[in-house]
Design an enzyme around this catalytic site. Structure first.
Site, PDB file in Angstrom:
ATOM      1  N   ARG A 153     -87.847 -44.340   3.745  1.00  0.00           N
ATOM      2  CA  ARG A 153     -86.805 -45.520   3.837  1.00  0.00           C
ATOM      3  C   ARG A 153     -86.261 -46.262   5.404  1.00  0.00           C
ATOM      4  O   ARG A 153     -86.680 -44.673   6.265  1.00  0.00           O
ATOM      5  CB  ARG A 153     -85.132 -44.682   3.520  1.00  0.00           C
ATOM      6  CG  ARG A 153     -85.506 -44.064   2.221  1.00  0.00           C
ATOM      7  CD  ARG A 153     -84.881 -45.738   0.758  1.00  0.00           C
ATOM      8  NE  ARG A 153     -83.582 -45.430   1.644  1.00  0.00           N
ATOM      9  CZ  ARG A 153     -82.378 -45.145   0.446  1.00  0.00           C
ATOM     10  NH1 ARG A 153     -83.080 -44.682  -0.745  1.00  0.00           N
ATOM     11  NH2 ARG A 153     -80.975 -45.899   0.498  1.00  0.00           N
ATOM     12  N   ARG A 181     -53.502 -52.149   1.514  1.00  0.00           N
ATOM     13  CA  ARG A 181     -54.209 -53.498   1.703  1.00  0.00           C
ATOM     14  C   ARG A 181     -55.250 -53.340   0.595  1.00  0.00           C
ATOM     15  O   ARG A 181     -55.771 -54.222   0.585  1.00  0.00           O
ATOM     16  CB  ARG A 181     -55.854 -52.434   2.773  1.00  0.00           C
ATOM     17  CG  ARG A 181     -55.752 -53.359   4.064  1.00  0.00           C
ATOM     18  CD  ARG A 181     -56.294 -52.250   5.512  1.00  0.00           C
ATOM     19  NE  ARG A 181     -56.092 -51.013   5.658  1.00  0.00           N
ATOM     20  CZ  ARG A 181     -56.506 -50.729   6.282  1.00  0.00           C
ATOM     21  NH1 ARG A 181     -57.094 -50.548   7.336  1.00  0.00           N
ATOM     22  NH2 ARG A 181     -55.829 -49.688   7.640  1.00  0.00           N
ATOM     23  N   HIS A 201     -45.864 -52.098  -0.155  1.00  0.00           N
ATOM     24  CA  HIS A 201     -46.703 -51.534  -1.099  1.00  0.00           C
ATOM     25  C   HIS A 201     -46.767 -50.361  -1.765  1.00  0.00           C
ATOM     26  O   HIS A 201     -47.823 -49.706  -2.085  1.00  0.00           O
ATOM     27  CB  HIS A 201     -47.422 -51.597   0.167  1.00  0.00           C
ATOM     28  CG  HIS A 201     -47.906 -52.441   1.221  1.00  0.00           C
ATOM     29  ND1 HIS A 201     -47.976 -54.145   0.452  1.00  0.00           N
ATOM     30  CD2 HIS A 201     -47.759 -52.514   2.931  1.00  0.00           C
ATOM     31  CE1 HIS A 201     -48.165 -54.264   1.631  1.00  0.00           C
ATOM     32  NE2 HIS A 201     -48.225 -54.172   2.627  1.00  0.00           N
ATOM     33  N   PRO A 211     -58.584 -42.426   3.979  1.00  0.00           N
ATOM     34  CA  PRO A 211     -58.884 -41.137   3.604  1.00  0.00           C
ATOM     35  C   PRO A 211     -60.861 -41.502   2.971  1.00  0.00           C
ATOM     36  O   PRO A 211     -61.136 -41.723   2.790  1.00  0.00           O
ATOM     37  CB  PRO A 211     -58.775 -41.653   1.337  1.00  0.00           C
ATOM     38  CG  PRO A 211     -57.489 -42.640   1.686  1.00  0.00           C
ATOM     39  CD  PRO A 211     -58.134 -42.961   3.264  1.00  0.00           C
ATOM     40  N   GLU A 212     -60.852 -40.126   3.834  1.00  0.00           N
ATOM     41  CA  GLU A 212     -62.451 -39.666   2.750  1.00  0.00           C
ATOM     42  C   GLU A 212     -62.104 -38.821   2.262  1.00  0.00           C
ATOM     43  O   GLU A 212     -61.052 -38.405   1.299  1.00  0.00           O
ATOM     44  CB  GLU A 212     -63.078 -39.478   4.567  1.00  0.00           C
ATOM     45  CG  GLU A 212     -63.343 -40.547   5.135  1.00  0.00           C
ATOM     46  CD  GLU A 212     -64.300 -41.202   6.413  1.00  0.00           C
ATOM     47  OE1 GLU A 212     -65.218 -39.790   6.153  1.00  0.00           O
ATOM     48  OE2 GLU A 212     -64.220 -41.381   7.146  1.00  0.00           O
TER      49      GLU A 212
END
Length: 273
Positions: free
Chosen positions: A154, A112, A93, A2-3
């Site tokens: 940066r 996970r 799960h 999932p993003e």
DNA sequence: AGTATCTCCTGCGTGC
DNA sequence: TGCACGCAGGAGATAC
């Protein structure tokens, strides 16, 4: 995995099923997620009503009277709505369930266990996980001027920089790879050396890629499905992610894979400079 | 402050 | 078929 588009797909999928409904009970089968699910949560949620489901970055916020249930799907988490009367056998799960008074069930599944389920009293902005977050990528607050200003000096690669949730939220590995391809920028380029003009292009590409992915229900790799169990269709639009050694869709040169900050990075050495 | 490295965890693909 | 192994990765924690 999932993003932001997958989280937004999930939010849109669950909100109509649970908003303004009363939680009868919370069932926790496995408390050990990234952080343990607070012990008092079951008692605290019973009898409360979900006002709305919002999203901040990749965090889902279930607004409940005096606070919010903060849910993160981590790497492998998903939320599934079981409508009243439907039976879905419990799978391995399936760690948590919220049961509503009309028998709707919201089921949290996370092999996970990189995800989390936490509670925060109002205001949510006071939560340490939320308050340090950068702007939403699809908002006007996310723009080239901001990226340009924040990147000066940066040395970190541009890809690592745009994946930093303090800079902007919700740009994960897949979409960072994709956006940099469309913007024609080499992911290794130092963030501080990228011009304002190129940041303008990059911001446009990030917004476009994320918006498009949301439209088609996210990216399904292996096992992501929306809250209705259906896959997302963005995977077929991927230009570089997962395509190492395959020809660039623009110039046909083989795509190169490297690692930046432990993350798989795929790009075209000809199109991205 | 910025950067790099470590960490959590399971499922999957690979090689024998 | 089964085992050992490496890898994937969001993002906080930690160390410099």
């Amino acid at each position: 995995m999932p993003e932001l588009p997958e989280v937004e797909t999930t939010r849109r999928g669950i909100e109509p099923h649970i908003a303004r409904k009363r939680i009868t009970k919370m069932v926790v089968r496995e408390r050990r997620l990234r952080w343990p699910i607070p012990k008092a949560l079951e008692a605290q949620l019973a009898g409360q009503t979900v006002d709305s489901v919002e999203r901040r970055g990749k965090y889902l916020l279930l607004r409940i009277n005096t606070g919010s249930l903060i849910v993160h799907l981590g790497m492998s988490g998903s939320l599934r709505v079981l409508e009243p009367g439907t039976q879905q056998p419990l799978k391995k799960h399936d760690h948590v369930e919220l049961v509503f008074d009309d028998d709707t069930v919201l089921r949290y599944h996370d092999p996970r266990r990189f995800g989390c389920i936490l509670w925060q009293e109002d205001p949510v902005s006071g939560h340490p996980l939320i308050e340090s977050l950068g702007p939403e990528p699809l908002s006007a607050d996310f723009n080239a001027r901001l990226l340009f200003a924040r990147s000066r000096g940066r040395k970190a690669p541009i890809k690592t920089f745009i994946m930093d949730s303090k800079v902007v939220v919700g740009v994960g590995n897949i979409y960072a790879n994709e956006a940099l391809f469309f913007a024609g920028i080499n992911p290794q380029r130092a963030a501080g050396k990228v011009s304002l003009a190129r940041y303008e292009k990059l911001v446009e590409c990030i917004k476009r890629v994320l918006a498009r992915a949301i439209e088609v229900g996210g990216t399904t790799l292996r096992d992501f499905t929306g809250s209705d169990g259906k896959p997302g269709y963005f995977a077929q639009s991927l230009q570089v992610y997962g395509r190492a050694e395959q020809p660039c869709n623009h110039c046909k040169a083989p795509l190169k894979e490297i690692r930046l900050g432990q993350r798989s990075t795929v790009y075209c050495t000809r199109c991205q400079r």
